[in-house]
Every structure is written in structure tokens, then in C-alpha cells.
Design an enzyme around this catalytic site. Structure first.
Site, PDB file in Angstrom:
ATOM      1  N   ASP A  88       1.261  -2.917  -3.590  1.00 15.90           N
ATOM      2  CA  ASP A  88       2.090  -3.856  -2.825  1.00 15.90           C
ATOM      3  C   ASP A  88       2.513  -3.158  -1.548  1.00 15.90           C
ATOM      4  O   ASP A  88       3.312  -2.230  -1.582  1.00 15.90           O
ATOM      5  CB  ASP A  88       3.317  -4.281  -3.632  1.00 15.90           C
ATOM      6  CG  ASP A  88       4.135  -5.356  -2.913  1.00 15.90           C
ATOM      7  OD1 ASP A  88       3.639  -5.915  -1.912  1.00 15.90           O
ATOM      8  OD2 ASP A  88       5.255  -5.639  -3.351  1.00 15.90           O
ATOM      9  N   TRP A 113       5.363   4.600  -7.731  1.00 14.15           N
ATOM     10  CA  TRP A 113       5.074   3.841  -8.929  1.00 14.15           C
ATOM     11  C   TRP A 113       3.612   4.078  -9.290  1.00 14.15           C
ATOM     12  O   TRP A 113       2.829   4.555  -8.478  1.00 14.15           O
ATOM     13  CB  TRP A 113       5.394   2.354  -8.774  1.00 14.15           C
ATOM     14  CG  TRP A 113       4.458   1.548  -7.920  1.00 14.15           C
ATOM     15  CD1 TRP A 113       3.432   0.767  -8.350  1.00 14.15           C
ATOM     16  CD2 TRP A 113       4.476   1.423  -6.491  1.00 14.15           C
ATOM     17  NE1 TRP A 113       2.804   0.176  -7.289  1.00 14.15           N
ATOM     18  CE2 TRP A 113       3.433   0.549  -6.132  1.00 14.15           C
ATOM     19  CE3 TRP A 113       5.261   1.959  -5.489  1.00 14.15           C
ATOM     20  CZ2 TRP A 113       3.163   0.216  -4.822  1.00 14.15           C
ATOM     21  CZ3 TRP A 113       4.992   1.613  -4.173  1.00 14.15           C
ATOM     22  CH2 TRP A 113       3.968   0.753  -3.851  1.00 14.15           C
ATOM     23  N   ASP A 132       4.582   5.412  -1.031  1.00 12.33           N
ATOM     24  CA  ASP A 132       4.897   4.836   0.275  1.00 12.33           C
ATOM     25  C   ASP A 132       4.976   5.954   1.302  1.00 12.33           C
ATOM     26  O   ASP A 132       5.410   7.062   0.994  1.00 12.33           O
ATOM     27  CB  ASP A 132       6.239   4.093   0.236  1.00 12.33           C
ATOM     28  CG  ASP A 132       6.149   2.769  -0.501  1.00 12.33           C
ATOM     29  OD1 ASP A 132       5.018   2.301  -0.733  1.00 12.33           O
ATOM     30  OD2 ASP A 132       7.203   2.200  -0.830  1.00 12.33           O
ATOM     31  N   ASN A 160       6.504  -2.756  -8.348  1.00  7.81           N
ATOM     32  CA  ASN A 160       6.028  -2.412  -7.015  1.00  7.81           C
ATOM     33  C   ASN A 160       6.797  -3.076  -5.878  1.00  7.81           C
ATOM     34  O   ASN A 160       6.422  -2.916  -4.728  1.00  7.81           O
ATOM     35  CB  ASN A 160       4.526  -2.709  -6.890  1.00  7.81           C
ATOM     36  CG  ASN A 160       4.189  -4.185  -6.940  1.00  7.81           C
ATOM     37  OD1 ASN A 160       5.056  -5.045  -6.977  1.00  7.81           O
ATOM     38  ND2 ASN A 160       2.907  -4.480  -6.940  1.00  7.81           N
ATOM     39  N   ASP A 161       7.854  -3.822  -6.158  1.00 10.39           N
ATOM     40  CA  ASP A 161       8.590  -4.526  -5.102  1.00 10.39           C
ATOM     41  C   ASP A 161       9.812  -3.757  -4.599  1.00 10.39           C
ATOM     42  O   ASP A 161      10.700  -4.330  -4.001  1.00 10.39           O
ATOM     43  CB  ASP A 161       9.053  -5.900  -5.610  1.00 10.39           C
ATOM     44  CG  ASP A 161       7.896  -6.859  -5.756  1.00 10.39           C
ATOM     45  OD1 ASP A 161       6.880  -6.665  -5.059  1.00 10.39           O
ATOM     46  OD2 ASP A 161       7.995  -7.791  -6.559  1.00 10.39           O
ATOM     47  N   ILE A 162       9.849  -2.472  -4.819  1.00 13.21           N
ATOM     48  CA  ILE A 162      10.995  -1.655  -4.437  1.00 13.21           C
ATOM     49  C   ILE A 162      10.651  -0.865  -3.182  1.00 13.21           C
ATOM     50  O   ILE A 162       9.511  -0.436  -3.022  1.00 13.21           O
ATOM     51  CB  ILE A 162      11.349  -0.696  -5.586  1.00 13.21           C
ATOM     52  CG1 ILE A 162      11.654  -1.545  -6.797  1.00 13.21           C
ATOM     53  CG2 ILE A 162      12.436   0.274  -5.200  1.00 13.21           C
ATOM     54  CD1 ILE A 162      12.616  -1.046  -7.743  1.00 13.21           C
TER      55      ILE A 162
END
Length: 184
Positions: A88, A113, A132, A160-162
Site C-alpha cells: 500500500d 509491515w 516506507d 498496511n494503512d498506517i
């Protein structure tokens, strides 16, 4: 002939004075600013280049067979690439980095992650660490959002949305790498 120039000067002066009475300096500066910004943005607008590849050079070449389309699961510039099963974010391969390295001027997040992805070439499952790259604004190229076997947000280690850059000194997110951590 002089009287013509005086007449033009008088009309021009009268027009400019009338405009100055109706509009202030700020509106003139605002309109100039809009024109400058609009002029700078104009070259960035998309346009169609598809017609450039066809021409007489291509017409003369015989094409015995059409080339097979490459498999997007084997192209690191495509969202369907096998390592991106739980990805993501923006692909670092499109943002000046690689699958495993952040672009210059950014640093890898201290936390990440993990996803388990199937490699179609050897049929094995691999643990892929998604790191990231932090320190610059969003890359804006090649946005992918794959959620294979994603867990709900209360299991943060597999979500994965952090914004994983929050652990770094600069919380600005730029792009994401996909590093093989091992065989599952």
C-alpha cells in the site's frame, strides 16, 4: 500626423485612468499571479503521444508475429508484481529508488509491515518486508493498494494503512520498498 499621436495618447491615458478607478493594484497583482501560475502549469497538462510511434518507418517493417505481452507479475514497475501482494503506497521503483533501496534524500522507516507473497516463477511463498521511505513529500507516482490476506486494523503489525514513518525523525511518507525477508 502629430495630432493623431496626441489623440491616441489621450484615449490610452483615459482608458488606463478609468481602469485604475475601477480596479485596484491588488486585483491586478492577483490576476498577474494567476496568469503566471497558469502559464507554469500549462506545460504539465497531459497530451496524447500515441500518434508519434506510428509512421513510415514502422510501415516498412514486416511484423511476422506480435510480441507476447510481458507478465505484469514479473515487472517491478507494475502493481501486479508478485512482491506487492500486501503493498500500500507509491512504488519506490517509480520514484528514484529500487525494490530494496529508498531514493536519495529519504531514509527507511524504523518499523514496517510484512506480507506473505507467492513467487510465480518458483511456486514458493516468501516473507516480504514493506519499508516506507521517509523524509520527503509523497512521490505521487505508481500508487498501488493490494490487500491480500490483510487483517483488520487492530492487528497493527500486519496492517498496511498506517504511516510507518511516524517512528522516524521526519514523519513525511515518500514511497515504499518491498524487501524479501525470507522463505515462508
Amino acid at each position: 500626423m502629430r495630432w493623431l499621436f496626441k489623440l491616441i495618447d489621450r484615449h490610452a491615458e483615459h482608458g488606463v485612468r478609468q481602469m485604475a478607478h475601477r480596479h485596484g493594484r491588488r486585483s491586478l497583482l492577483a490576476r498577474l499571479g494567476v496568469a503566471l501560475v497558469g502559464g507554469a502549469v500549462l506545460p504539465m497538462l497531459p497530451f496524447d503521444r500515441s500518434g508519434q510511434s506510428s509512421g513510415a518507418a514502422h510501415a516498412a517493417e514486416p511484423s511476422p508475429r506480435k510480441a507476447a505481452k510481458p507478465d505484469p507479475r514479473e515487472d517491478p514497475l507494475q502493481c501486479e508484481y508478485w512482491r506487492y501482494c500486501a503493498f500500500d503506497g507509491y512504488l519506490c521503483t517509480c520514484c528514484g529508488g529500487s525494490l530494496t533501496q529508498c531514493p536519495p534524500g529519504t531514509e527507511a522507516s524504523k518499523v514496517s509491515w510484512i506480507g506473505t507473497c507467492l513467487n510465480p516463477q518458483d511456486g514458493r511463498q516468501y516473507l516480504v518486508s514493506y519499508n516506507d521511505c521517509c523524509g520527503k513529500g509523497s512521490c505521487g507516482e505508481c500508487l498501488c493498494n493490494n490487500n491480500e490476506r490483510e487483517r483488520p486494523g487492530y492487528r497493527l503489525g500486519v496492517h498496511n494503512d498506517i504511516n510507518w514513518c511516524m517512528a522516524n525523525t521526519s514523519p513525511m511518507f515518500h514511497c515504499t520498498t518491498a524487501i524479501i525477508a525470507g522463505v515462508a
